[in-house]
Scaffold this active site. Structure first.
Site, PDB file in Angstrom:
ATOM      1  N   GLN A   1      48.197  37.716  30.557  1.00 45.55           N
ATOM      2  CA  GLN A   1      47.453  37.336  31.761  1.00 45.55           C
ATOM      3  C   GLN A   1      46.918  35.904  31.672  1.00 45.55           C
ATOM      4  OE1 GLN A   1      45.076  41.198  31.672  1.00 45.55           O
ATOM      5  NE2 GLN A   1      44.994  40.600  33.818  1.00 45.55           N
TER       6      GLN A   1
ATOM      7  N   CYS B   1      42.679  44.720  38.730  1.00 44.01           N
ATOM      8  CA  CYS B   1      43.253  43.846  37.709  1.00 44.01           C
ATOM      9  C   CYS B   1      42.794  42.414  37.945  1.00 44.01           C
ATOM     10  CB  CYS B   1      44.775  43.934  37.763  1.00 44.01           C
ATOM     11  SG  CYS B   1      45.620  42.949  36.532  1.00 44.01           S
ATOM     12  N   LEU B   2      42.409  41.726  36.883  1.00 43.06           N
ATOM     13  CA  LEU B   2      41.990  40.334  37.022  1.00 43.06           C
ATOM     14  C   LEU B   2      43.120  39.465  37.575  1.00 43.06           C
ATOM     15  CD1 LEU B   2      39.872  39.832  33.765  1.00 43.06           C
ATOM     16  CD2 LEU B   2      39.066  40.214  36.104  1.00 43.06           C
TER      17      LEU B   2
ATOM     18  N   GLY C   1      38.909  44.465  30.640  1.00 48.73           N
ATOM     19  CA  GLY C   1      40.085  44.384  29.787  1.00 48.73           C
ATOM     20  C   GLY C   1      40.873  43.149  30.145  1.00 48.73           C
TER      21      GLY C   1
ATOM     22  N   HIS D   1      50.603  45.444  30.528  1.00 52.06           N
ATOM     23  CA  HIS D   1      50.797  43.989  30.635  1.00 52.06           C
ATOM     24  C   HIS D   1      51.687  43.468  29.503  1.00 52.06           C
ATOM     25  CE1 HIS D   1      48.320  42.733  33.989  1.00 52.06           C
ATOM     26  NE2 HIS D   1      47.288  43.419  33.537  1.00 52.06           N
TER      27      HIS D   1
ATOM     28  N   HIS E   1      46.329  50.390  30.788  1.00 54.08           N
ATOM     29  CA  HIS E   1      46.524  49.342  31.796  1.00 54.08           C
ATOM     30  C   HIS E   1      46.865  48.018  31.104  1.00 54.08           C
ATOM     31  CE1 HIS E   1      45.251  47.060  35.544  1.00 54.08           C
ATOM     32  NE2 HIS E   1      45.179  46.129  34.622  1.00 54.08           N
ATOM     33  N   GLU E   2      46.082  47.660  30.089  1.00 52.09           N
ATOM     34  CA  GLU E   2      46.312  46.392  29.382  1.00 52.09           C
ATOM     35  C   GLU E   2      47.613  46.422  28.584  1.00 52.09           C
ATOM     36  OE1 GLU E   2      44.682  43.953  30.391  1.00 52.09           O
ATOM     37  OE2 GLU E   2      43.032  45.060  31.307  1.00 52.09           O
TER      38      GLU E   2
END
Length: 187
Positions: A64, A107-108, A59, A153, A149-150
């Site tokens: 991000q 998380c990235l 994701g 953001h 989660h996304e």
């Protein structure tokens, strides 16, 4: 519902977009709604997918990659070429289950940090797809977790803000070279 954006699920040596990491202010700003879904938005979605696959993610939210727009891309099964990725524009959770579950998240934007987060087990989400058409999906398990989660953001929230175990949080952040002062604890 097949994605209108075809992207090969492979790692690129040079992802088209640069990731931003915990501590960067750009990750804490609420994203703006997308007024019009056009070629530029589809191109952004394509680059986001390429970046997500290149970084071994499932994701990625526009903030991000320093794009202040309400868009995310999700693919809980990046190994399967037949499973289409989802592009969610202006997503909104319209229903969440009363049943909650705990699951490990990463998380990235916080590489190497994995911690347990409690979230609703299932959700229903309305959004526009990459063609601008309104859609609604029901998601459970991993897909529900990734979308939530996304979507966090898009509101300037990161998964570490939701971690309840402060000791584990501090240890993992330290191990990853991140600072606990960059966590905005959600009560």
């Amino acid at each position: 519902m097949a994605a209108a954006i075809e992207v090969e699920k492979k790692k690129l040596k040079q992802p088209p977009l640069a990731l931003h990491y915990l501590g960067d202010r750009v990750l804490r700003q609420p994203a703006k709604r997308i007024a019009k879904v056009d070629g530029d938005i589809r191109e952004l979605a394509r680059k986001m997918l390429q970046t997500m696959y290149s970084e071994d993610g499932i994701g990625l939210a526009a903030p991000q990659v320093a794009v202040n727009k309400q868009m995310l891309v999700v693919d809980p099964d990046p190994e399967d070429a037949a499973t289409p990725a989802l592009v969610l524009i202006n997503p909104k959770i319209v229903r969440a289950s009363k049943e909650i579950c705990t699951g490990q998240e990463g998380c990235l934007s916080i590489p190497g940090v994995y911690l347990d987060v409690v979230r609703p087990a299932a959700i229903e989400v309305s959004f526009k797809d990459e063609t601008g058409r309104p859609q609604k999906i029901s998601a459970s398990d991993l897909l529900a977790r990734v979308i939530q989660h996304e979507m966090d953001h898009l509101n300037g929230i990161m998964f570490v803000d939701r971690v309840e175990n402060a000791l584990a949080l501090n240890q993992e952040l330290q191990k990853g070279g991140f600072s606990a002062k960059d966590v905005n604890k959600i009560a």
